[in-house]
Design an enzyme around this catalytic site. Structure first.
Site, PDB file in Angstrom:
ATOM      1  N   LYS A  20      -5.367  -4.797   8.094  1.00 19.24           N
ATOM      2  CA  LYS A  20      -3.973  -5.181   8.321  1.00 19.24           C
ATOM      3  C   LYS A  20      -3.806  -5.770   9.732  1.00 19.24           C
ATOM      4  O   LYS A  20      -4.707  -5.653  10.575  1.00 19.24           O
ATOM      5  CB  LYS A  20      -3.086  -3.952   8.098  1.00 19.24           C
ATOM      6  CG  LYS A  20      -3.130  -3.420   6.656  1.00 19.24           C
ATOM      7  CD  LYS A  20      -2.238  -2.198   6.481  1.00 19.24           C
ATOM      8  CE  LYS A  20      -2.250  -1.689   5.052  1.00 19.24           C
ATOM      9  NZ  LYS A  20      -1.302  -0.567   4.860  1.00 19.24           N
ATOM     10  N   TYR A  60       2.498  -5.565  -3.515  1.00 21.65           N
ATOM     11  CA  TYR A  60       3.198  -4.283  -3.342  1.00 21.65           C
ATOM     12  C   TYR A  60       4.355  -4.108  -4.330  1.00 21.65           C
ATOM     13  O   TYR A  60       5.427  -3.631  -3.956  1.00 21.65           O
ATOM     14  CB  TYR A  60       3.699  -4.157  -1.906  1.00 21.65           C
ATOM     15  CG  TYR A  60       2.651  -3.716  -0.892  1.00 21.65           C
ATOM     16  CD1 TYR A  60       1.743  -2.694  -1.189  1.00 21.65           C
ATOM     17  CD2 TYR A  60       2.591  -4.291   0.373  1.00 21.65           C
ATOM     18  CE1 TYR A  60       0.798  -2.278  -0.259  1.00 21.65           C
ATOM     19  CE2 TYR A  60       1.641  -3.881   1.320  1.00 21.65           C
ATOM     20  CZ  TYR A  60       0.748  -2.870   0.990  1.00 21.65           C
ATOM     21  OH  TYR A  60      -0.182  -2.448   1.922  1.00 21.65           O
ATOM     22  N   PHE A  68      11.513   1.420   3.042  1.00 18.87           N
ATOM     23  CA  PHE A  68      10.668   0.840   4.096  1.00 18.87           C
ATOM     24  C   PHE A  68      10.020  -0.483   3.675  1.00 18.87           C
ATOM     25  O   PHE A  68       9.292  -1.082   4.462  1.00 18.87           O
ATOM     26  CB  PHE A  68       9.593   1.844   4.540  1.00 18.87           C
ATOM     27  CG  PHE A  68       8.721   2.353   3.425  1.00 18.87           C
ATOM     28  CD1 PHE A  68       7.632   1.608   2.965  1.00 18.87           C
ATOM     29  CD2 PHE A  68       8.970   3.591   2.838  1.00 18.87           C
ATOM     30  CE1 PHE A  68       6.828   2.062   1.941  1.00 18.87           C
ATOM     31  CE2 PHE A  68       8.165   4.053   1.796  1.00 18.87           C
ATOM     32  CZ  PHE A  68       7.090   3.288   1.351  1.00 18.87           C
ATOM     33  N   THR A 102      -2.974   7.958   3.126  1.00 21.96           N
ATOM     34  CA  THR A 102      -1.962   6.951   3.513  1.00 21.96           C
ATOM     35  C   THR A 102      -1.286   7.322   4.824  1.00 21.96           C
ATOM     36  O   THR A 102      -1.073   6.470   5.697  1.00 21.96           O
ATOM     37  CB  THR A 102      -0.893   6.836   2.401  1.00 21.96           C
ATOM     38  OG1 THR A 102      -1.540   6.525   1.172  1.00 21.96           O
ATOM     39  CG2 THR A 102       0.132   5.764   2.731  1.00 21.96           C
ATOM     40  N   ARG A 113      -8.469   5.610   8.833  1.00 24.84           N
ATOM     41  CA  ARG A 113      -7.108   5.931   9.280  1.00 24.84           C
ATOM     42  C   ARG A 113      -7.097   7.163  10.173  1.00 24.84           C
ATOM     43  O   ARG A 113      -6.319   7.235  11.128  1.00 24.84           O
ATOM     44  CB  ARG A 113      -6.194   6.121   8.070  1.00 24.84           C
ATOM     45  CG  ARG A 113      -5.842   4.796   7.377  1.00 24.84           C
ATOM     46  CD  ARG A 113      -5.219   5.034   6.025  1.00 24.84           C
ATOM     47  NE  ARG A 113      -4.694   3.804   5.415  1.00 24.84           N
ATOM     48  CZ  ARG A 113      -4.298   3.729   4.150  1.00 24.84           C
ATOM     49  NH1 ARG A 113      -4.384   4.794   3.357  1.00 24.84           N
ATOM     50  NH2 ARG A 113      -3.829   2.594   3.666  1.00 24.84           N
ATOM     51  N   ASN A 123      -1.157   1.654   9.552  1.00 21.36           N
ATOM     52  CA  ASN A 123      -2.332   2.440   9.153  1.00 21.36           C
ATOM     53  C   ASN A 123      -3.597   1.598   8.919  1.00 21.36           C
ATOM     54  O   ASN A 123      -4.500   1.990   8.189  1.00 21.36           O
ATOM     55  CB  ASN A 123      -2.013   3.363   7.969  1.00 21.36           C
ATOM     56  CG  ASN A 123      -1.560   2.609   6.735  1.00 21.36           C
ATOM     57  OD1 ASN A 123      -1.510   1.384   6.739  1.00 21.36           O
ATOM     58  ND2 ASN A 123      -1.266   3.327   5.681  1.00 21.36           N
ATOM     59  N   HIS A 126      -5.950  -1.531   4.126  1.00 19.61           N
ATOM     60  CA  HIS A 126      -5.548  -1.352   2.729  1.00 19.61           C
ATOM     61  C   HIS A 126      -6.790  -1.268   1.860  1.00 19.61           C
ATOM     62  O   HIS A 126      -7.772  -1.967   2.114  1.00 19.61           O
ATOM     63  CB  HIS A 126      -4.697  -2.534   2.242  1.00 19.61           C
ATOM     64  CG  HIS A 126      -4.541  -2.537   0.749  1.00 19.61           C
ATOM     65  ND1 HIS A 126      -3.600  -1.762   0.106  1.00 19.61           N
ATOM     66  CD2 HIS A 126      -5.258  -3.156  -0.235  1.00 19.61           C
ATOM     67  CE1 HIS A 126      -3.737  -1.916  -1.202  1.00 19.61           C
ATOM     68  NE2 HIS A 126      -4.739  -2.753  -1.437  1.00 19.61           N
ATOM     69  N   GLU A 137      -5.622  -6.950  -7.741  1.00 24.73           N
ATOM     70  CA  GLU A 137      -5.556  -7.366  -6.334  1.00 24.73           C
ATOM     71  C   GLU A 137      -6.616  -8.416  -5.996  1.00 24.73           C
ATOM     72  O   GLU A 137      -6.348  -9.358  -5.251  1.00 24.73           O
ATOM     73  CB  GLU A 137      -5.698  -6.145  -5.428  1.00 24.73           C
ATOM     74  CG  GLU A 137      -4.473  -5.227  -5.518  1.00 24.73           C
ATOM     75  CD  GLU A 137      -4.553  -4.005  -4.630  1.00 24.73           C
ATOM     76  OE1 GLU A 137      -3.545  -3.286  -4.534  1.00 24.73           O
ATOM     77  OE2 GLU A 137      -5.624  -3.731  -4.035  1.00 24.73           O
TER      78      GLU A 137
HETATM   79  P1  IDP Z   1      -1.842   3.169   0.310  1.00 29.19           P
HETATM   80  O1  IDP Z   1      -1.827   2.001   1.282  1.00 29.19           O
HETATM   81  O2  IDP Z   1      -2.593   4.351   0.896  1.00 29.19           O
HETATM   82  O3  IDP Z   1      -2.329   2.797  -1.062  1.00 29.19           O
HETATM   83  P2  IDP Z   1       0.957   3.154  -0.670  1.00 29.19           P
HETATM   84  O4  IDP Z   1       1.756   4.360  -1.061  1.00 29.19           O
HETATM   85  O5  IDP Z   1       0.552   2.187  -1.726  1.00 29.19           O
HETATM   86  O6  IDP Z   1      -0.329   3.688   0.162  1.00 29.19           O
HETATM   87  O7  IDP Z   1       1.819   2.387   0.455  1.00 29.19           O
HETATM   88  C1  IDP Z   1       1.459   1.102   0.852  1.00 29.19           C
HETATM   89  C2  IDP Z   1       1.662   0.951   2.345  1.00 29.19           C
HETATM   90  O8  IDP Z   1       3.057   1.022   2.656  1.00 29.19           O
HETATM   91  C3  IDP Z   1       1.017   2.042   3.201  1.00 29.19           C
HETATM   92  O9  IDP Z   1      -0.343   1.821   3.452  1.00 29.19           O
HETATM   93  C4  IDP Z   1       1.858   1.975   4.458  1.00 29.19           C
HETATM   94  O10 IDP Z   1       1.389   0.969   5.360  1.00 29.19           O
HETATM   95  C5  IDP Z   1       3.223   1.598   3.938  1.00 29.19           C
HETATM   96  N1  IDP Z   1       4.049   2.807   3.838  1.00 29.19           N
HETATM   97  C6  IDP Z   1       3.941   3.788   2.921  1.00 29.19           C
HETATM   98  N2  IDP Z   1       4.846   4.754   3.144  1.00 29.19           N
HETATM   99  C7  IDP Z   1       5.559   4.375   4.249  1.00 29.19           C
HETATM  100  C8  IDP Z   1       6.646   4.956   4.985  1.00 29.19           C
HETATM  101  O11 IDP Z   1       7.163   6.032   4.677  1.00 29.19           O
HETATM  102  N3  IDP Z   1       7.074   4.222   6.059  1.00 29.19           N
HETATM  103  C9  IDP Z   1       6.536   3.033   6.438  1.00 29.19           C
HETATM  104  N4  IDP Z   1       5.519   2.467   5.762  1.00 29.19           N
HETATM  105  C10 IDP Z   1       5.041   3.127   4.685  1.00 29.19           C
END
Ligand code: IDP
Length: 162
Positions: A20, A60, A68, A102, A113, A123, A126, A137
């Site tokens: 990212k 996404y 968010f 995550t 991470r 984080n 991806h 994807e």
């Molecule tokens: P993942 O990336 O571990 O698969 P997902 O639940 O698919 O997790 O979420 C996608 C991305 O959205 C996360 O990697 C993170 O960067 C962002 N994200 C998830 N939850 C939050 C939040 O509560 N606040 C801000 N960003 C979030």
């Protein structure tokens, strides 16, 4: 025996990994790629991209209704992303383990991470979380012609024969 890598179920599994914008800005590209190479996975696609909102909207889909989501769009378009396709036995599961939870506060030290991030909104990396999602994807981020099916020879091939 005559067994070869392609006979073993899951050996040809592929996953999409993206470094990212925060990972690129912080000069972590090399350290992240190193972790996948030293594990023994095979890099079959690699490019730097300035991601469009259109691609992210498809990438996404599951986040559209989250509060968010707008900040995720802003973050993911704030600078270039390094997109990769890695291949190998159980690469999807192993990659999720390597990437970590995550939420960086839940990510175990030793994971990407867990070692490189402190907040869920930054984080670093991806990774696809299932076979179906990985296929979706990979076809979203890469043209077929951008994926190079090179042969692992010699000692690397031994990693696949268990
Ligand atoms: P993942 O990336 O571990 O698969 P997902 O639940 O698919 O997790 O979420 C996608 C991305 O959205 C996360 O990697 C993170 O960067 C962002 N994200 C998830 N939850 C939050 C939040 O509560 N606040 C801000 N960003 C979030």
């Amino acid at each position: 025996t005559n067994s070869s890598a392609s006979d073993i179920p899951g050996v040809k599994e592929r996953t999409l990994v993206a470094i990212k914008p925060d990972g690129v800005q912080r000069r972590l590209i090399g350290q992240i790629i190193k972790r996948f190479e030293q594990r023994g996975f095979r890099l079959v696609g690699l490019k730097m991209v300035q991601v469009s909102e259109e691609l992210l909207a498809q990438h996404y889909v599951s986040l559209h209704k989250k509060p968010f989501y707008p900040s995720v769009l802003q973050y993911m378009t704030s600078g270039p992303v390094v997109a990769m396709v890695w291949e190998g036995h159980n690469v999807i599961k192993s990659t999720r383990m390597l990437v970590g939870d995550t939420n960086p506060a839940e990510a175990v030290p030793g994971t990407l991470r867990g070692d490189f991030s402190i907040h869920v909104s930054r984080n670093v990396v991806h990774a696809s979380d299932s076979v179906e999602v990985a296929q979706k994807e990979i076809s979203l981020w890469f043209q077929r012609s951008e994926l190079i099916d090179w042969i692992a020879s010699g000692v690397n091939e031994c990693m696949y024969i268990v």
